[in-house]
Design an enzyme around this catalytic site. Structure first.
Site, mmCIF file in Angstrom:
data_model
loop_
_atom_site.group_PDB
_atom_site.id
_atom_site.type_symbol
_atom_site.label_atom_id
_atom_site.label_comp_id
_atom_site.label_asym_id
_atom_site.label_seq_id
_atom_site.Cartn_x
_atom_site.Cartn_y
_atom_site.Cartn_z
ATOM 1 N N HIS A 289 0.803 -1.231 0.000
ATOM 2 C CA HIS A 289 0.000 0.000 0.000
ATOM 3 C C HIS A 289 0.833 1.276 0.000
ATOM 4 C CE1 HIS A 289 0.594 -0.120 4.416
ATOM 5 N NE2 HIS A 289 0.320 1.179 4.399
ATOM 6 N N ASP A 290 1.949 1.292 0.697
ATOM 7 C CA ASP A 290 2.745 2.520 0.761
ATOM 8 C C ASP A 290 4.030 2.435 -0.044
ATOM 9 O OD1 ASP A 290 1.183 4.359 2.047
ATOM 10 O OD2 ASP A 290 1.911 3.862 4.067
ATOM 11 N N LYS A 293 5.811 5.423 -1.243
ATOM 12 C CA LYS A 293 6.648 6.257 -0.370
ATOM 13 C C LYS A 293 8.132 6.072 -0.685
ATOM 14 C CE LYS A 293 3.648 6.781 3.712
ATOM 15 N NZ LYS A 293 3.492 6.355 5.120
ATOM 16 N N HIS A 318 2.201 9.824 -3.158
ATOM 17 C CA HIS A 318 2.617 8.418 -3.017
ATOM 18 C C HIS A 318 1.622 7.385 -3.546
ATOM 19 C CE1 HIS A 318 0.559 8.338 0.987
ATOM 20 N NE2 HIS A 318 0.572 7.033 0.831
ATOM 21 N N HIS A 342 -6.043 4.192 -1.260
ATOM 22 C CA HIS A 342 -6.248 4.059 0.189
ATOM 23 C C HIS A 342 -6.327 5.400 0.917
ATOM 24 C CE1 HIS A 342 -1.805 4.294 0.080
ATOM 25 N NE2 HIS A 342 -1.819 4.588 1.386
ATOM 26 N N HIS A 343 -6.061 6.523 0.212
ATOM 27 C CA HIS A 343 -6.225 7.827 0.873
ATOM 28 C C HIS A 343 -7.444 8.594 0.370
ATOM 29 C CE1 HIS A 343 -2.796 7.732 3.518
ATOM 30 N NE2 HIS A 343 -2.018 7.320 2.521
ATOM 31 N N ASP A 371 -5.504 1.190 8.131
ATOM 32 C CA ASP A 371 -4.242 1.933 7.978
ATOM 33 C C ASP A 371 -4.176 3.061 9.010
ATOM 34 O OD1 ASP A 371 -1.798 2.544 6.738
ATOM 35 O OD2 ASP A 371 -2.757 4.080 5.477
HETATM 36 P P1 C2E Z 1 1.031 7.368 7.872
HETATM 37 O O1 C2E Z 1 1.862 7.951 8.980
HETATM 38 O O2 C2E Z 1 1.105 5.901 7.652
HETATM 39 O O3 C2E Z 1 -0.466 7.772 8.126
HETATM 40 C C1 C2E Z 1 -1.511 7.235 7.378
HETATM 41 C C2 C2E Z 1 -2.781 8.004 7.617
HETATM 42 O O4 C2E Z 1 -3.168 7.858 8.982
HETATM 43 C C3 C2E Z 1 -2.690 9.478 7.369
HETATM 44 O O5 C2E Z 1 -2.853 9.759 6.007
HETATM 45 C C4 C2E Z 1 -3.842 9.977 8.200
HETATM 46 O O6 C2E Z 1 -5.065 9.763 7.544
HETATM 47 C C5 C2E Z 1 -3.786 9.087 9.419
HETATM 48 N N1 C2E Z 1 -2.943 9.697 10.450
HETATM 49 C C6 C2E Z 1 -1.672 9.409 10.766
HETATM 50 N N2 C2E Z 1 -1.229 10.190 11.791
HETATM 51 C C7 C2E Z 1 -2.244 11.003 12.123
HETATM 52 C C8 C2E Z 1 -2.419 12.009 13.090
HETATM 53 O O7 C2E Z 1 -1.528 12.330 13.878
HETATM 54 N N3 C2E Z 1 -3.621 12.624 13.165
HETATM 55 C C9 C2E Z 1 -4.631 12.305 12.355
HETATM 56 N N4 C2E Z 1 -5.803 12.929 12.461
HETATM 57 N N5 C2E Z 1 -4.516 11.336 11.373
HETATM 58 C C10 C2E Z 1 -3.323 10.693 11.273
HETATM 59 P P2 C2E Z 1 -2.267 11.181 5.462
HETATM 60 O O8 C2E Z 1 -2.604 12.273 6.408
HETATM 61 O O9 C2E Z 1 -2.751 11.306 4.067
HETATM 62 O O10 C2E Z 1 -0.750 10.972 5.492
HETATM 63 C C11 C2E Z 1 -0.090 10.101 4.634
HETATM 64 C C12 C2E Z 1 1.329 9.923 5.031
HETATM 65 O O11 C2E Z 1 1.994 11.214 4.994
HETATM 66 C C13 C2E Z 1 1.511 9.441 6.459
HETATM 67 O O12 C2E Z 1 1.417 8.050 6.516
HETATM 68 C C14 C2E Z 1 2.896 9.957 6.783
HETATM 69 O O13 C2E Z 1 3.891 9.137 6.207
HETATM 70 C C15 C2E Z 1 2.947 11.294 6.053
HETATM 71 N N6 C2E Z 1 2.577 12.414 6.958
HETATM 72 C C16 C2E Z 1 1.344 12.886 7.180
HETATM 73 N N7 C2E Z 1 1.395 13.925 8.055
HETATM 74 C C17 C2E Z 1 2.733 14.106 8.406
HETATM 75 C C18 C2E Z 1 3.442 15.008 9.266
HETATM 76 O O14 C2E Z 1 2.862 15.906 9.887
HETATM 77 N N8 C2E Z 1 4.785 14.854 9.368
HETATM 78 C C19 C2E Z 1 5.445 13.910 8.690
HETATM 79 N N9 C2E Z 1 6.765 13.785 8.836
HETATM 80 N N10 C2E Z 1 4.812 12.997 7.858
HETATM 81 C C20 C2E Z 1 3.463 13.120 7.727
HETATM 82 FE FE FE Z 2 -0.435 5.778 2.417
HETATM 83 FE FE FE Z 3 0.159 2.764 5.825
#
Ligand code: C2E
Ligand code: FE
Ligand code: FE
Ligand code: SIN
Ligand code: SIN
Length: 415
Positions: A289-290, A293, A318, A342-343, A371
């Site tokens: 899925h990722d 990235k 991604h 998935h997003h 996820d």
């Molecule tokens: P991921 O960390 O695997 O997160 C997948 C999804 O889980 C996110 O998709 C979001 O829908 C939810 N999620 C994860 N952490 C949080 C959170 O703290 N609060 C909330 N409300 N939801 C959360 P999203 O937002 O489309 O992000 C996709 C990917 O982008 C993330 O995968 C991560 O790798 C990156 N990312 C997103 N926000 C940040 C950030 O603030 N800082 C960094 N370094 N990476 C981020």
């Molecule tokens: Fe993803």
């Molecule tokens: Fe994931």
């Protein structure tokens, strides 16, 4: 009707009709009147007709036999099924008691018993376990019917001789099986009640052997392809597992994430009654899925803090990147929905397309819940893990916004 031999030695058929016209005192017949008609020609014709009828019946049966073998050829039967058809048809239509197929193993240059029918002992397996030469396979006899009675009995395997005695076989015929000029094996026939084989029987045996050779080679090819295909599948799956492990290594904090979401996704998919034949695709999709990235720079992926708008835009490429990476791999085509979509969000505010509700394929909808659940309950470079209670409350709150409400309900029921 009766027949008699004339002075010249020919037979004549006579139709005789008569009536008694004079009796003695005791009522015994003295004289009869009647006619004799020479019906030789008529009789010969009707005998010929019944002979022809019987012959065409036999031909029909033989054609049906060849047809059964043709079906085996074109149905891609596996080797065992093909051999079963050949043996059954051979025994029935050549009217023999037992038959065996030996296959030629080219590398070792030996014949091995492959299948047999009609034997009362297991000598046939033993005597044909590692046979170096069988008469029928001598090159000058390829395609010819070999009659054991006409073969010098020197050098016969003693087990073979014992089998002939104990099984009470009186006659033995064999023929080589070939396909496209290549030796495939041999077909051996055993007869307990001797009968005289005629040319038609021999010709049929040859035809049948010709078809059997093709059928067996075909089945061997199919078996080979199936094995190659299976090996290819296993190689692909090993590659996918390797990719997803590489992902988790790069992004240390997500270690184990891929494996966990994959297992939960399959469990939820089963709970939702998704067909079993989709599970492999869902499994591969979840593992990958990722994968997109991979194209995200470390500075963004591993950033300890919040992303800028620009960084977020790059991050959000991604899913499309995963799609572009994988779309030309035919084998992964049915597994692409999860990496690609998935997003997306139930209310249409997700990316990359802003699909809404059931426009989003079910595997992607159920994967999204899992996820996010696993992301929130894990440490990320940009925030520590959330407690489970807080996470479940968040999923509930996002039901109908980010997530398909039905999926959230089912997920909460098993978590
Ligand atoms: P991921 O960390 O695997 O997160 C997948 C999804 O889980 C996110 O998709 C979001 O829908 C939810 N999620 C994860 N952490 C949080 C959170 O703290 N609060 C909330 N409300 N939801 C959360 P999203 O937002 O489309 O992000 C996709 C990917 O982008 C993330 O995968 C991560 O790798 C990156 N990312 C997103 N926000 C940040 C950030 O603030 N800082 C960094 N370094 N990476 C981020
Ligand atoms: Fe993803
Ligand atoms: Fe994931
Ligand atoms: C017979 O019917 O067997 C002989 C023919 C005859 O009665 O003349
Ligand atoms: C392969 O992956 O194709 C072979 C075994 C290995 O190097 O892991």
């Amino acid at each position: 009707e009766f027949r008699f031999k004339t002075a010249s030695g020919d037979w004549k058929w006579i139709l005789s009709t008569g009536k008694i016209v004079e009796w003695d005192d005791q009522g015994r017949p003295l004289r009869m009147l009647g006619t004799h008609t020479d019906i030789t020609e008529l009789k010969t014709a009707s005998l010929e007709i019944s002979r022809l009828l019987a012959e065409s019946q036999r031909r029909l049966e033989r054609i049906e036999t060849l047809r059964a073998i043709d079906v085996a050829i074109s149905s891609n039967y596996d080797l065992k099924q093909t051999l079963d058809v050949i043996l059954k048809e051979t025994i029935t239509h050549l009217q023999v008691d037992a038959a065996a197929v030996l296959l030629y193993h080219e590398e070792e240059q030996i014949f091995k018993h492959a299948d047999s029918l009609g034997f009362q002992t297991d000598y046939i397996q033993k005597t044909r376990e590692n046979q170096e030469g069988v008469v029928a396979a001598q090159h000058d006899k390829w395609g010819e019917v070999v009659d054991l009675a006409l073969v010098e009995p020197t050098g016969f395997d003693p087990l073979f001789v014992r089998m002939m005695q104990e099984e009470n076989f009186q006659q033995y015929y064999a023929i080589s099986l070939t396909s496209k000029g290549k030796l495939i094996g041999a077909l051996e026939l055993f007869i307990r009640q001797p009968f005289e084989v005629d040319d038609e029987w021999r010709n049929f045996f040859k035809t049948l052997a010709g078809q059997a050779g093709v059928a067996i080679e075909n089945a061997q090819l199919v078996n080979g392809l199936q094995i190659a295909n299976l090996e290819l599948l296993q190689a692909y799956d090993a590659t996918i597992a390797g990719w997803s492990m590489a992902m988790d290594f790069r992004d240390k904090e997500t270690e184990g994430h891929t494996q966990r979401v994959t297992e939960m996704t399959l469990a939820l998919a089963r709970l939702l009654g998704m067909p079993e034949d989709q599970m492999e695709h869902i499994r591969r999709g979840a593992l990958l899925h990722d994968i997109g990235k991979m194209g995200i720079p470390d500075a963004i992926l591993l950033k300890p803090g919040l992303l800028t708008d620009e960084e977020r835009a790059i991050m959000q490429t991604h899913p499309k990147m995963a799609y572009d990476m994988l779309k030309s791999i035919e084998f992964l085509r049915p597994a692409l929905e999860i990496p690609h979509l998935h997003h997306e969000k139930w209310d249409g505010t997700g990316y990359p397309y802003g699909l809404k509700g059931e426009e989003i394929p079910l595997p992607a909808r159920l994967f999204a819940v899992i996820d996010v659940f696993d992301a929130l309950t894990s440490d990320r470079p940009y925030r520590p893990a959330w407690p489970k209670e807080k996470t479940l409350a968040y999923l509930q709150e996002q039901s109908g916004k980010h997530f398909d409400p039905e999926v959230v309900k089912q997920f909460l029921s098993i978590i």
